[in-house]
Scaffold this active site. Structure first.
Site, PDB file in Angstrom:
ATOM      1  N   TYR A  61      -7.038  -4.208  15.749  1.00 50.99           N
ATOM      2  CA  TYR A  61      -8.456  -3.947  15.508  1.00 50.99           C
ATOM      3  C   TYR A  61      -9.000  -4.847  14.417  1.00 50.99           C
ATOM      4  O   TYR A  61      -8.237  -5.522  13.722  1.00 50.99           O
ATOM      5  CB  TYR A  61      -8.675  -2.475  15.145  1.00 50.99           C
ATOM      6  N   LEU A 114      -1.612  -6.964   4.551  1.00 49.80           N
ATOM      7  CA  LEU A 114      -2.636  -7.534   5.413  1.00 49.80           C
ATOM      8  C   LEU A 114      -3.403  -8.563   4.580  1.00 49.80           C
ATOM      9  O   LEU A 114      -3.813  -8.261   3.456  1.00 49.80           O
ATOM     10  CB  LEU A 114      -3.602  -6.437   5.885  1.00 49.80           C
ATOM     11  N   LYS A 127      -2.878  -6.656  11.976  1.00 52.10           N
ATOM     12  CA  LYS A 127      -3.853  -5.558  11.857  1.00 52.10           C
ATOM     13  C   LYS A 127      -3.746  -4.664  13.093  1.00 52.10           C
ATOM     14  O   LYS A 127      -4.620  -4.650  13.962  1.00 52.10           O
ATOM     15  CB  LYS A 127      -5.270  -6.119  11.658  1.00 52.10           C
ATOM     16  N   GLU A 140      -0.195  -3.052  -1.357  1.00 51.79           N
ATOM     17  CA  GLU A 140      -1.656  -3.048  -1.196  1.00 51.79           C
ATOM     18  C   GLU A 140      -2.116  -1.601  -1.082  1.00 51.79           C
ATOM     19  O   GLU A 140      -1.300  -0.673  -1.142  1.00 51.79           O
ATOM     20  CB  GLU A 140      -2.058  -3.835   0.056  1.00 51.79           C
TER      21      GLU A 140
HETATM   22  C1  LIG Z   1      -3.972  -2.130   4.854  1.00 54.17           C
HETATM   23  C2  LIG Z   1      -5.208  -2.901   4.575  1.00 54.17           C
HETATM   24  N1  LIG Z   1      -5.171  -3.861   3.628  1.00 54.17           N
HETATM   25  C3  LIG Z   1      -6.268  -4.584   3.320  1.00 54.17           C
HETATM   26  C4  LIG Z   1      -7.468  -4.360   3.953  1.00 54.17           C
HETATM   27  C5  LIG Z   1      -8.672  -5.182   3.594  1.00 54.17           C
HETATM   28  O1  LIG Z   1      -8.943  -6.117   4.602  1.00 54.17           O
HETATM   29  P1  LIG Z   1     -10.404  -6.689   4.809  1.00 54.17           P
HETATM   30  O2  LIG Z   1     -10.811  -7.289   3.514  1.00 54.17           O
HETATM   31  O3  LIG Z   1     -10.233  -7.702   5.887  1.00 54.17           O
HETATM   32  O4  LIG Z   1     -11.271  -5.552   5.203  1.00 54.17           O
HETATM   33  C6  LIG Z   1      -7.553  -3.384   4.953  1.00 54.17           C
HETATM   34  C7  LIG Z   1      -8.819  -3.146   5.652  1.00 54.17           C
HETATM   35  O5  LIG Z   1      -8.950  -2.266   6.461  1.00 54.17           O
HETATM   36  C8  LIG Z   1      -6.394  -2.644   5.275  1.00 54.17           C
HETATM   37  O6  LIG Z   1      -6.416  -1.693   6.225  1.00 54.17           O
END
Ligand SMILES: Cc1ncc(COP(=O)(O)O)c(C=O)c1O
Length: 294
Positions: free
Chosen positions: A33, A206, A148, A181
């Site tokens: 997603y 991620l 993701k 994270e």
């Molecule tokens: C586990 C995780 N880390 C980091 C992020 C941040 O990613 P982004 O800046 O692309 O929204 C998300 C966003 O949903 C996430 O689910």
């Protein structure tokens, strides 16, 4: 205004939107997603989100559901049909498709493509700059959180624990007591020496789109940036801490578990980065053609 969803070629009222009960996303979390912010009818950092979507699909060997050109048209149409909101979130999910339940990849099926749009209050600096508490919890996820995927159970449990502890986010901790994270965000600290630190985007996190943009902005602001892992102990001694994400923007942290960070207010570097990120979003919204007017 009623919400319009997209499901496999059709724009439908969200209440009526359906996928099959043998969809592999439902049965195996076999899907990926993206969440992209909409500001003044413009999809923010859309190219970066589509690039990551392509990569996630490739990693899991899920076919691209429609051509990239067609996908961009559908994205634009979704924003338009949902009223090109002043602010909102567009959700895209692609699963391997629908087939009788069997672990191995089925052949000859088409991927499922679903999109929704949610309208939200516009991000106001006064709200964004409010600090929040985080808790730390063991990182229970599989070893490819860099993809993701919709397999988010440990993230869901972590976020729920945070809520129940009166915190906003849970920072996940690896076996070496280093923070990976957040459950839906990337973690950052600013050391007493003023070094801006975030974990490198290896397979353990991620690679957030907001993370990538904020790294660029921090360097442009002349801050000393270091992509390296940091421990829970180091985080608790930090001068400032924050997390980044499409929905969180740049969110200051006032407390990690029972340890206060700074004086409870947003720190100067975090504030600089939040303002720079807001300016980045607003500039894109002002300089791009809103999808509704294309
Ligand atoms: C586990 C995780 N880390 C980091 C992020 C941040 O990613 P982004 O800046 O692309 O929204 C998300 C966003 O949903 C996430 O689910």
């Amino acid at each position: 205004m009623s919400r319009i969803a997209y499901v496999n070629g059709a724009y439908v009222h969200q209440r009526a939107a359906r996928v099959h009960i043998e969809d592999r996303g439902f049965q195996f979390a076999d899907g990926v997603y993206e969440v992209c912010a909409i500001r003044r009818g413009v999809l923010i950092d859309m190219d970066l989100h589509l690039e990551r979507l392509a990569w996630s699909l490739d990693q899991l060997r899920i076919d691209v559901p429609v051509s990239w050109r067609a996908l961009r048209i559908i994205l634009a149409e979704m924003v338009r049909r949902n009223g090109a909101p002043a602010f909102g979130l567009l959700y895209i999910q692609v699963t391997r498709g629908t087939a009788p339940r069997n672990h191995a990849f089925p052949t000859g099926i088409a991927p499922t493509l679903v999109m929704t749009v949610r309208t939200l209050p516009a991000p106001a600096y006064a709200v964004l700059q409010r600090s929040v508490a985080v808790i730390t919890r063991p990182d229970l996820r599989w070893r490819r959180p860099d993809i993701k995927s919709v397999s988010l159970l440990p993230n869901v449990l972590g976020k729920q624990e945070a809520m129940e502890a009166g915190a906003y986010e849970a920072w996940l901790v690896d076996d070496e007591q280093r923070i990976t994270e957040g459950t839906a965000s990337n973690a950052w600290i600013i050391s007493r020496e003023g070094e801006v630190i975030t974990r490198p985007a290896d397979r353990s996190i991620l690679n957030g789109i907001t993370r990538r943009v904020v790294l660029r902005l921090a360097r442009r602001l002349g801050l000393v940036v270091s992509e390296r892992a940091f421990s829970v102990a180091e985080a608790k001694q930090a001068r400032e801490a924050f997390f980044t994400g499409t929905t969180a923007f740049v969110k200051p942290v006032s407390r990690i578990d029972d340890t206060a960070i700074g004086n409870g207010e947003i720190g100067p570097h975090t504030d600089e980065l939040l303002r720079a990120y807001l300016a980045h979003v607003e500039a894109q919204a002002a300089n791009s053609v809103p999808v509704a007017r294309r």
